[in-house]
Scaffold this motif. Structure first.
Motif, mmCIF file in Angstrom:
data_model
loop_
_atom_site.group_PDB
_atom_site.id
_atom_site.type_symbol
_atom_site.label_atom_id
_atom_site.label_comp_id
_atom_site.label_asym_id
_atom_site.label_seq_id
_atom_site.Cartn_x
_atom_site.Cartn_y
_atom_site.Cartn_z
ATOM 1 N N GLN A 83 0.830 -1.199 0.000
ATOM 2 C CA GLN A 83 0.000 0.000 0.000
ATOM 3 C C GLN A 83 0.872 1.261 0.000
ATOM 4 O OE1 GLN A 83 -2.581 0.332 3.385
ATOM 5 N NE2 GLN A 83 -3.595 2.188 2.649
ATOM 6 N N VAL A 84 1.927 1.230 0.819
ATOM 7 C CA VAL A 84 2.829 2.373 0.848
ATOM 8 C C VAL A 84 3.546 2.525 -0.490
ATOM 9 C CG1 VAL A 84 4.895 3.328 1.951
ATOM 10 C CG2 VAL A 84 3.154 2.201 3.342
ATOM 11 N N GLN A 85 3.941 1.414 -1.080
ATOM 12 C CA GLN A 85 4.594 1.467 -2.387
ATOM 13 C C GLN A 85 3.669 2.084 -3.434
ATOM 14 O OE1 GLN A 85 5.217 -2.314 -4.320
ATOM 15 N NE2 GLN A 85 7.086 -1.613 -5.352
ATOM 16 N N ARG A 86 2.391 1.678 -3.424
ATOM 17 C CA ARG A 86 1.431 2.210 -4.409
ATOM 18 C C ARG A 86 1.201 3.709 -4.207
ATOM 19 N NH1 ARG A 86 -2.246 -0.861 -3.196
ATOM 20 N NH2 ARG A 86 -3.629 0.495 -1.978
ATOM 21 N N LEU A 87 1.059 4.110 -2.949
ATOM 22 C CA LEU A 87 0.818 5.529 -2.677
ATOM 23 C C LEU A 87 2.045 6.379 -3.029
ATOM 24 C CD1 LEU A 87 -1.121 5.280 0.707
ATOM 25 C CD2 LEU A 87 -2.042 5.903 -1.539
ATOM 26 N N ARG A 88 3.235 5.862 -2.748
ATOM 27 C CA ARG A 88 4.449 6.603 -3.107
ATOM 28 C C ARG A 88 4.568 6.746 -4.622
ATOM 29 N NH1 ARG A 88 9.056 7.167 0.053
ATOM 30 N NH2 ARG A 88 10.342 6.480 -1.699
ATOM 31 N N ARG A 89 4.237 5.690 -5.350
ATOM 32 C CA ARG A 89 4.306 5.753 -6.802
ATOM 33 C C ARG A 89 3.277 6.743 -7.341
ATOM 34 N NH1 ARG A 89 3.016 0.651 -8.198
ATOM 35 N NH2 ARG A 89 5.157 -0.083 -8.002
ATOM 36 N N THR A 90 2.078 6.715 -6.764
ATOM 37 C CA THR A 90 1.033 7.634 -7.208
ATOM 38 C C THR A 90 1.422 9.082 -6.958
ATOM 39 O OG1 THR A 90 -0.662 5.967 -6.725
ATOM 40 C CG2 THR A 90 -1.407 8.241 -6.968
ATOM 41 N N GLU A 91 2.094 9.318 -5.829
ATOM 42 C CA GLU A 91 2.501 10.675 -5.466
ATOM 43 C C GLU A 91 3.834 11.087 -6.094
ATOM 44 O OE1 GLU A 91 0.680 12.876 -3.560
ATOM 45 O OE2 GLU A 91 -0.871 11.353 -3.854
ATOM 46 N N GLY A 92 4.446 10.164 -6.829
ATOM 47 C CA GLY A 92 5.713 10.487 -7.481
ATOM 48 C C GLY A 92 6.892 10.562 -6.532
ATOM 49 N N LEU A 93 6.835 9.820 -5.432
ATOM 50 C CA LEU A 93 7.917 9.816 -4.449
ATOM 51 C C LEU A 93 8.881 8.682 -4.777
ATOM 52 C CD1 LEU A 93 5.849 10.414 -1.187
ATOM 53 C CD2 LEU A 93 7.169 12.086 -2.487
ATOM 54 N N ARG A 94 10.130 9.025 -4.992
ATOM 55 C CA ARG A 94 11.145 8.031 -5.298
ATOM 56 C C ARG A 94 12.417 8.341 -4.519
ATOM 57 N NH1 ARG A 94 10.939 7.164 -11.899
ATOM 58 N NH2 ARG A 94 8.769 6.441 -12.017
ATOM 59 N N VAL A 95 13.216 7.305 -4.300
ATOM 60 C CA VAL A 95 14.520 7.515 -3.683
ATOM 61 C C VAL A 95 15.410 8.172 -4.717
ATOM 62 C CG1 VAL A 95 16.531 6.409 -2.648
ATOM 63 C CG2 VAL A 95 14.234 5.518 -2.168
ATOM 64 N N PRO A 96 15.968 9.348 -4.414
ATOM 65 C CA PRO A 96 16.810 10.036 -5.410
ATOM 66 C C PRO A 96 18.057 9.222 -5.731
ATOM 67 C CG PRO A 96 17.006 11.100 -3.269
ATOM 68 C CD PRO A 96 15.893 10.083 -3.152
ATOM 69 N N PRO A 97 18.533 9.280 -6.969
ATOM 70 C CA PRO A 97 19.747 8.529 -7.325
ATOM 71 C C PRO A 97 20.953 9.044 -6.556
ATOM 72 C CG PRO A 97 19.137 10.042 -9.085
ATOM 73 C CD PRO A 97 18.003 10.060 -8.100
ATOM 74 N N THR A 98 21.881 8.136 -6.279
ATOM 75 C CA THR A 98 23.094 8.508 -5.559
ATOM 76 C C THR A 98 23.995 9.338 -6.457
ATOM 77 O OG1 THR A 98 22.962 6.458 -4.278
ATOM 78 C CG2 THR A 98 25.070 7.625 -4.273
ATOM 79 N N LYS A 99 24.426 10.483 -5.929
ATOM 80 C CA LYS A 99 25.329 11.345 -6.681
ATOM 81 C C LYS A 99 26.772 10.961 -6.385
ATOM 82 C CE LYS A 99 22.234 15.335 -6.789
ATOM 83 N NZ LYS A 99 22.081 16.775 -6.439
ATOM 84 N N ARG A 100 27.560 10.951 -7.415
ATOM 85 C CA ARG A 100 28.970 10.645 -7.236
ATOM 86 C C ARG A 100 29.660 11.795 -6.518
ATOM 87 N NH1 ARG A 100 33.062 8.567 -12.013
ATOM 88 N NH2 ARG A 100 34.816 8.007 -10.649
ATOM 89 N N LYS A 101 30.437 11.463 -5.501
ATOM 90 C CA LYS A 101 31.119 12.487 -4.731
ATOM 91 C C LYS A 101 32.232 13.133 -5.554
ATOM 92 C CE LYS A 101 30.253 10.510 -0.170
ATOM 93 N NZ LYS A 101 30.884 10.032 1.100
#
Length: 305
Positions: A83-101
């Motif tokens: 349910q949390v996965q579906r709601l996050r996808r609907t709201e466009g919430l994603r883990v941001p990609p890791t930036k190279r230091k």
């Protein structure tokens, strides 16, 4: 491709009248029940849950839906991870990609050089430890790569570029300025204030490659001996006590400790055998003999004892 994207494609195909919805769903392997499903209006509880998911995602941007679901359950929400996965996808919430230091690098003003005489190349670096009560100890080490003399071994809670300049000025006042100084790419060593001061003193810098401590082998070897023979043996309760113990070790190392690369002489005794003026590469005083011949054959990457 997500079910949401497939539903959008089916809707576009039907709008263009290219084929029926049944054929489009079959081609895209989308269940017709999924295509016909229309989410109803959210209840007040669902709106509160979505708001809480947004708040947790903002506070913990690197958390995925599993951890967010676990936090929600700890707060008393009755939710599943799907349910949390579906709601996050609907709201466009994603883990941001890791930036190279970004790798910081200092600008060398001299070429990589092997020390051939006293005062030719100095090397410096930091080593960290702590008192018995957990207080931070940060120590600056400055060595002469040719004689292995330790000119500076200073402990403090923190050492910034201004502190480094003051300590090296004191060492230069006692031993003279080196031609080169070798270091890693630490923030203190690449600071503009330090760079300007070194340029004024006509001391050229040699920065090793990032993540390559073996290129600064002399000071790394010294730190190994320092930690093994002093830091790991002494219980340091205060900064004042640490300074006394560490200075005693520096004096002992310079004046009494035999060094295998120096023919088992101490750095001070070895330095006393050297001529007063720099000697061309390959020439050594006859009294030093075999120990100096061994030193001549060593390369920059060889780590001394």
């Amino acid at each position: 491709m997500s079910p949401g994207h497939k539903k959008q494609m089916v809707q576009a195909v039907i709008a263009e009248r290219l084929c029926s919805g049944r054929k489009a769903c079959r081609f895209l392997r989308l269940a017709r029940a999924t295509w016909w499903y229309r989410a109803g209006e959210r209840s007040e509880r669902q709106e509160q849950l979505v708001a809480r998911i947004h708040a947790l995602a903002e506070r913990h941007p690197r958390y995925g839906y599993r951890r967010i679901a676990a936090l929600l359950r700890d707060e008393g929400w009755s939710v599943g991870k799907r349910q949390v996965q579906r709601l996050r996808r609907t709201e466009g919430l994603r883990v941001p990609p890791t930036k190279r230091k970004i790798v910081r690098r200092g600008q060398s003003t001299g070429l990589p050089t092997k020390a051939t005489h006293r005062g030719h190349v100095w090397t410096w670096d930091f080593i960290a430890d702590a008192t018995v009560r957990g207080g931070a100890l940060r120590m600056l080490t400055v060595l002469d790569e040719h004689t292995r003399e330790c000119h500076v071994l200073r402990a403090d809670r923190a050492l910034r570029s201004a502190d480094v300049i003051a300590l090296v000025k004191e060492a230069i006042g006692k031993h003279g300025a080196p031609e080169f100084i070798r270091s890693d790419n630490g923030s203190e060593f690449i600071a503009k204030e330090l760079q300007h001061w070194l340029a004024e003193e006509k001391i050229r810098t040699i920065y090793i490659e990032p993540a390559s401590p073996w290129q600064n082998g002399f000071v790394e070897s010294f730190h190994g001996r320092f930690r093994d023979e002093c830091l790991n043996r002494e219980q340091l309760w205060t900064l004042s006590e640490a300074r006394v113990v560490i200075e005693d070790f520096r004096i002992e190392y310079n004046t009494r400790r035999p060094h295998s690369r120096l023919g088992y002489r101490s750095p001070v005794n070895y330095a006393a055998l050297l001529p007063a003026v720099p000697t061309p590469v390959g020439l050594r005083p006859p009294s030093v003999g075999t120990a100096l011949t061994t030193t001549d054959r060593s390369t920059h990457n060889n780590i001394p004892d």
